[in-house]
Scaffold this motif. Structure first.
Motif, short mmCIF file in Angstrom:
data_model
loop_
_atom_site.label_atom_id
_atom_site.label_comp_id
_atom_site.label_asym_id
_atom_site.label_seq_id
_atom_site.Cartn_x
_atom_site.Cartn_y
_atom_site.Cartn_z
N SER A 20 0.84 -1.20 0.00
CA SER A 20 0.00 0.00 0.00
C SER A 20 0.87 1.25 0.00
O SER A 20 0.51 2.26 -0.61
CB SER A 20 -0.97 -0.01 1.18
OG SER A 20 -0.28 -0.11 2.41
N HIS A 21 2.01 1.17 0.66
CA HIS A 21 2.94 2.30 0.66
C HIS A 21 3.39 2.63 -0.77
O HIS A 21 3.39 3.80 -1.17
CB HIS A 21 4.15 1.97 1.55
CG HIS A 21 5.23 3.01 1.52
ND1 HIS A 21 5.12 4.21 2.19
CD2 HIS A 21 6.42 3.04 0.88
CE1 HIS A 21 6.21 4.93 1.97
NE2 HIS A 21 7.01 4.23 1.18
N LYS A 65 1.27 9.43 -5.87
CA LYS A 65 1.97 10.70 -5.66
C LYS A 65 2.84 11.06 -6.87
O LYS A 65 2.95 12.23 -7.25
CB LYS A 65 2.84 10.61 -4.40
CG LYS A 65 3.61 11.85 -4.09
CD LYS A 65 4.47 11.66 -2.85
CE LYS A 65 5.47 12.78 -2.75
NZ LYS A 65 6.77 12.36 -2.32
N GLU A 66 3.42 10.04 -7.49
CA GLU A 66 4.29 10.24 -8.66
C GLU A 66 3.50 10.36 -9.97
O GLU A 66 4.07 10.41 -11.04
CB GLU A 66 5.30 9.10 -8.76
CG GLU A 66 6.34 9.12 -7.68
CD GLU A 66 7.25 10.34 -7.76
OE1 GLU A 66 7.68 10.70 -8.87
OE2 GLU A 66 7.54 10.92 -6.70
N PHE A 70 -4.23 7.19 -10.91
CA PHE A 70 -5.14 8.24 -10.47
C PHE A 70 -6.44 7.63 -9.94
O PHE A 70 -7.48 7.72 -10.60
CB PHE A 70 -5.44 9.21 -11.62
CG PHE A 70 -4.21 9.83 -12.20
CD1 PHE A 70 -3.68 10.98 -11.66
CD2 PHE A 70 -3.57 9.24 -13.28
CE1 PHE A 70 -2.52 11.55 -12.19
CE2 PHE A 70 -2.42 9.80 -13.83
CZ PHE A 70 -1.90 10.95 -13.28
N PRO A 71 -6.39 7.00 -8.76
CA PRO A 71 -7.63 6.40 -8.24
C PRO A 71 -8.65 7.48 -7.89
O PRO A 71 -8.29 8.61 -7.55
CB PRO A 71 -7.16 5.66 -6.99
CG PRO A 71 -5.92 6.37 -6.57
CD PRO A 71 -5.27 6.85 -7.84
N GLN A 72 -9.90 7.11 -8.01
CA GLN A 72 -10.98 8.02 -7.63
C GLN A 72 -11.11 8.04 -6.11
O GLN A 72 -10.67 7.13 -5.43
CB GLN A 72 -12.30 7.55 -8.26
CG GLN A 72 -12.27 7.53 -9.77
CD GLN A 72 -12.07 8.91 -10.36
OE1 GLN A 72 -12.76 9.86 -10.00
NE2 GLN A 72 -11.11 9.02 -11.27
N ARG A 73 -11.70 9.10 -5.61
CA ARG A 73 -11.98 9.21 -4.17
C ARG A 73 -13.47 9.07 -3.94
O ARG A 73 -14.29 9.65 -4.66
CB ARG A 73 -11.52 10.58 -3.64
CG ARG A 73 -10.03 10.79 -3.62
CD ARG A 73 -9.42 10.10 -2.44
NE ARG A 73 -7.99 10.38 -2.36
CZ ARG A 73 -7.29 10.22 -1.28
NH1 ARG A 73 -7.85 9.81 -0.16
NH2 ARG A 73 -6.00 10.46 -1.27
N SER A 101 12.91 3.40 -14.75
CA SER A 101 12.72 4.39 -13.69
C SER A 101 11.27 4.87 -13.63
O SER A 101 10.53 4.82 -14.62
CB SER A 101 13.63 5.60 -13.92
OG SER A 101 13.17 6.36 -15.02
N VAL A 102 10.89 5.34 -12.46
CA VAL A 102 9.54 5.88 -12.27
C VAL A 102 9.31 7.06 -13.21
O VAL A 102 8.25 7.18 -13.81
CB VAL A 102 9.33 6.29 -10.78
CG1 VAL A 102 8.06 7.09 -10.60
CG2 VAL A 102 9.32 5.05 -9.89
#
Length: 87
Positions: free
Chosen positions: A14-15, A22-23, A27-30, A59-60
């Motif tokens: 989950s981390h 964050k990166e 883009f999950p919905q809320r 790389s990210v």
């Protein structure tokens, strides 16, 4: 689905899932009621792709550029592999 379910399906902590958000890789919905992240099957599929690309040492930032359409994955992979051929 909630983050714990995604963690179980992908094997990504989950981390790290939150880090990828964050990166700007996912883009999950809320949920408007409780503010929890809600993940779709498409999010899980994308996370599995990200996991594979990270295993391949992409790389990210390169993954982000590919997701945004700024870079071609085959070029990124070819350039990453070139670094290993020098050794």
């Amino acid at each position: 689905m909630k983050i714990k379910e995604v963690e179980n399906q992908t094997g990504i902590t989950s981390h790290n899932i939150r880090f990828y958000e964050k990166e700007q890789l996912i883009f999950p919905q809320r949920n408007p009621v409780n503010g929890y992240r809600e993940y779709t099957d498409a999010d899980v599929k994308l996370l599995n792709r990200i996991k594979l690309l990270r295993i391949l040492d992409i790389s990210v930032s390169d993954i982000r550029e590919c997701i945004q359409g700024r870079k071609n994955l085959s070029d990124v992979y070819r350039n990453t592999g070139a670094a290993y051929r020098r050794f």
